[in-house]
Design a protein around this motif. Structure first.
Motif, PDB file in Angstrom:
ATOM      1  N   UNK A 108       0.842  -1.200   0.000  1.00  0.00           N
ATOM      2  CA  UNK A 108       0.000   0.000   0.000  1.00  0.00           C
ATOM      3  C   UNK A 108       0.873   1.245   0.000  1.00  0.00           C
ATOM      4  N   UNK A 109       1.965   1.211   0.763  1.00  0.00           N
ATOM      5  CA  UNK A 109       2.833   2.375   0.811  1.00  0.00           C
ATOM      6  C   UNK A 109       3.617   2.553  -0.475  1.00  0.00           C
ATOM      7  N   UNK A 110       4.076   1.444  -1.048  1.00  0.00           N
ATOM      8  CA  UNK A 110       4.937   1.528  -2.215  1.00  0.00           C
ATOM      9  C   UNK A 110       4.131   1.722  -3.502  1.00  0.00           C
ATOM     10  N   UNK A 111       3.138   0.848  -3.715  1.00  0.00           N
ATOM     11  CA  UNK A 111       2.439   0.867  -5.005  1.00  0.00           C
ATOM     12  C   UNK A 111       1.112   1.625  -4.939  1.00  0.00           C
ATOM     13  N   UNK A 112       0.369   1.471  -3.809  1.00  0.00           N
ATOM     14  CA  UNK A 112      -0.939   2.117  -3.707  1.00  0.00           C
ATOM     15  C   UNK A 112      -0.834   3.627  -3.810  1.00  0.00           C
ATOM     16  N   UNK A 113       0.115   4.199  -3.062  1.00  0.00           N
ATOM     17  CA  UNK A 113       0.248   5.660  -3.083  1.00  0.00           C
ATOM     18  C   UNK A 113       0.640   6.135  -4.481  1.00  0.00           C
ATOM     19  N   UNK A 114       1.510   5.375  -5.150  1.00  0.00           N
ATOM     20  CA  UNK A 114       1.925   5.773  -6.498  1.00  0.00           C
ATOM     21  C   UNK A 114       0.748   5.755  -7.460  1.00  0.00           C
ATOM     22  N   UNK A 115      -0.115   4.726  -7.327  1.00  0.00           N
ATOM     23  CA  UNK A 115      -1.292   4.641  -8.206  1.00  0.00           C
ATOM     24  C   UNK A 115      -2.199   5.845  -7.989  1.00  0.00           C
ATOM     25  N   UNK A 213      -5.937  -2.180  -4.183  1.00  0.00           N
ATOM     26  CA  UNK A 213      -6.056  -1.613  -5.522  1.00  0.00           C
ATOM     27  C   UNK A 213      -7.343  -0.803  -5.643  1.00  0.00           C
ATOM     28  N   UNK A 214      -8.402  -1.331  -5.076  1.00  0.00           N
ATOM     29  CA  UNK A 214      -9.688  -0.617  -5.140  1.00  0.00           C
ATOM     30  C   UNK A 214      -9.566   0.741  -4.462  1.00  0.00           C
ATOM     31  N   UNK A 215      -9.065   0.759  -3.223  1.00  0.00           N
ATOM     32  CA  UNK A 215      -8.960   2.018  -2.482  1.00  0.00           C
ATOM     33  C   UNK A 215      -8.066   3.002  -3.241  1.00  0.00           C
ATOM     34  N   UNK A 216      -6.893   2.518  -3.671  1.00  0.00           N
ATOM     35  CA  UNK A 216      -5.923   3.427  -4.294  1.00  0.00           C
ATOM     36  C   UNK A 216      -6.495   4.029  -5.569  1.00  0.00           C
ATOM     37  N   UNK A 217      -7.103   3.187  -6.406  1.00  0.00           N
ATOM     38  CA  UNK A 217      -7.616   3.699  -7.675  1.00  0.00           C
ATOM     39  C   UNK A 217      -8.813   4.599  -7.461  1.00  0.00           C
ATOM     40  N   UNK A 218      -9.683   4.223  -6.515  1.00  0.00           N
ATOM     41  CA  UNK A 218     -10.858   5.063  -6.299  1.00  0.00           C
ATOM     42  C   UNK A 218     -10.456   6.422  -5.750  1.00  0.00           C
ATOM     43  N   UNK A 219      -9.532   6.442  -4.783  1.00  0.00           N
ATOM     44  CA  UNK A 219      -9.106   7.729  -4.222  1.00  0.00           C
ATOM     45  C   UNK A 219      -8.507   8.615  -5.311  1.00  0.00           C
ATOM     46  N   UNK A 220      -7.741   8.017  -6.202  1.00  0.00           N
ATOM     47  CA  UNK A 220      -7.165   8.794  -7.298  1.00  0.00           C
ATOM     48  C   UNK A 220      -8.232   9.297  -8.246  1.00  0.00           C
ATOM     49  N   UNK A 233      -5.517  12.848  -1.185  1.00  0.00           N
ATOM     50  CA  UNK A 233      -5.975  11.531  -1.649  1.00  0.00           C
ATOM     51  C   UNK A 233      -4.880  10.488  -1.427  1.00  0.00           C
ATOM     52  N   UNK A 234      -3.633  10.872  -1.677  1.00  0.00           N
ATOM     53  CA  UNK A 234      -2.527   9.934  -1.491  1.00  0.00           C
ATOM     54  C   UNK A 234      -2.412   9.528  -0.024  1.00  0.00           C
ATOM     55  N   UNK A 235      -2.521  10.538   0.858  1.00  0.00           N
ATOM     56  CA  UNK A 235      -2.479  10.230   2.291  1.00  0.00           C
ATOM     57  C   UNK A 235      -3.617   9.299   2.674  1.00  0.00           C
ATOM     58  N   UNK A 236      -4.820   9.640   2.184  1.00  0.00           N
ATOM     59  CA  UNK A 236      -5.983   8.807   2.526  1.00  0.00           C
ATOM     60  C   UNK A 236      -5.791   7.375   2.059  1.00  0.00           C
ATOM     61  N   UNK A 237      -5.183   7.195   0.872  1.00  0.00           N
ATOM     62  CA  UNK A 237      -4.961   5.837   0.376  1.00  0.00           C
ATOM     63  C   UNK A 237      -4.167   5.018   1.373  1.00  0.00           C
TER      64      UNK A 237
END
Lengths: 260, 153
Positions: A108-115, A213-220, A233-237
């Motif tokens: 989540x920290x490495x890939x989720x935030x980047x997404x 993936x769901x959270x990261x993409x939806x927040x973005x 949004x990145x923080x929230x992810x």
């Protein structure tokens, strides 16, 4: 007073509308995943940036987590003269809990935030609306490959984390602390079951991959199109993913291993 | 962006290593290879008391593990404990085999120990072991030892 109640009402409505939007987003995304099969190239690029680039952080953390587990476990177990069960302790804690959970948090920290940052910036610079103007569905083209990539990489990364961790534990336990190598492996093999332990761990990591993936993409996708919006949004992810991972982990553990 | 071929190779490598890790967990960390369902047969034994025996407890002959406990239930009429176990089908047991429940070490887990007899006949799949010895309950033994009639000594 009225203001206060209004604020509560406002929060509640925005919470539920966000929840509803995320559910609709999920359905659109899942339908769009079918289209990705015809464009494997897009998936491949995303697998590279989501999976391959997370490879190093996962293997190195896995190695150190396994080594620390062996070190700590050895001191307690050797008090009871049970240091042959070190392998069992290291492997079962890694395979059941630490492997899926820690690798999901790192992921989540490495890939989720980047997404989130990537998609949020695409929205802020109106690339997504630009695609819609050209009659290209951004969910098909941008979101779905990233979702699938996260969904596929997560179980692989978690399996890698656990395996490397067990090898790290062997390195410390057998090579440095002098636990018998045969009993390290045999205790582990005779007490861990493939279906009960390994498969349940893999199921956990699949669920976590889905959620992250769901959270990261939806927040973005749902971000305010400003630089501040993207940063929030990145923080929230990262924060929401951590909550969801730990919460889901408790529920899954209770369902799989507990008698609740 | 990197050269596409390098990227393809790295993704392929990543997937292969991931799958290798899953296989490593299956065969090296757990025991998928040793007891698959195909090459086992079931036998049953009735114990007066099966103690702390659990599902998946080991079943061994002469200290070598040859199977595991698959199901434990209570007989409705005789209130005996019925223990079903999977035995690896390469081991044939004579029909006068005795089953006992022992504890590995003082505080270790309990396991079923089989003691083969001298009979020529073998136990068929779904067969029953008649001669059994119950688990030793430590509290009972301590109780007997403490409250033993002093006159006997």
């Amino acid at each position: 007073m009225i203001y206060f109640i209004q604020k509560i009402g406002n929060r509640t409505i925005s919470f539920f509308s966000k929840f509803g939007r995320s559910a609709i987003f999920l359905i659109q995304m899942l339908i769009a995943c079918v289209a990705v099969i015809f464009r494997p190239k897009l998936l491949l690029t995303q697998l590279y940036s989501v999976g391959v680039l997370s490879f190093m952080i996962i293997t190195i953390s896995g190695l150190f987590v396994g080594m620390v587990l062996a070190l700590q476990g050895y001191y307690i177990l050797s008090d009871f003269g049970a240091d042959e069960t070190l392998g069992l302790m290291v492997a079962s804690s890694l395979v059941r809990e630490l492997g899926p959970v820690v690798s999901a948090l790192l992921f989540a920290g490495r890939a989720g935030s980047a997404l989130t940052a990537e998609i949020g910036l695409m929205k802020a610079t109106e690339q997504l609306s630009g695609m819609e103007m050209m009659a290209i569905d951004p969910i098909d083209r941008i979101i779905a490959p990233r979702f699938l990539a996260g969904f596929i990489s997560m179980p692989l990364l978690a399996a890698l984390f656990s395996s490397i961790g067990v090898i790290g534990g062997q390195l410390v336990g057998v090579v440095i602390l002098g636990v018998d190598e045969g009993s390290y492996w045999s205790q582990m093999q005779s007490n861990l079951d493939f279906y009960d332990d390994i498969v349940n761990g893999i199921i956990k990591s699949i669920v976590f991959g889905f959620a992250i993936s769901w959270i990261a993409l939806f927040e973005g996708y749902d971000t305010l199109p400003t630089s501040e919006g993207v940063s929030r949004a990145t923080t929230r992810t990262v924060v929401n993913s951590a909550f969801v991972i730990l919460g889901l982990d408790f529920i899954l553990t209770a369902l799989m291993f507990g008698d609740i | 962006m990197q050269n596409t071929k390098t990227q393809d190779t790295l993704v392929g490598l990543f997937v292969v290593i991931g799958i290798a890790a899953i296989c490593f967990m299956a065969f090296k960390i757990s025991n998928l290879s040793s007891f698959s369902k195909q090459n086992v047969y079931t036998i049953t034994a009735r114990f007066e008391n099966s103690g702390g025996l659990k599902i998946k407890s080991p079943v061994s002959i002469a200290g070598v593990r040859i199977g595991r406990v698959s199901k434990i239930s209570v007989d409705k009429d005789s209130y005996e404990s019925i223990v079903e176990m999977y035995i690896n089908s390469q081991y044939k047991l004579p029909d006068d085999t005795t089953a006992s429940i022992f504890t590995a070490g003082l505080l270790g887990e309990q396991y079923v120990s089989l003691e083969p007899g001298g009979s020529e006949e073998v136990i068929n799949p779904n067969g029953v072991i008649d001669i059994t010895q119950s688990a030793i309950v430590l509290e009972e033994m301590i109780g007997q030892f403490l409250f033993k009639d002093p006159v006997d000594n």
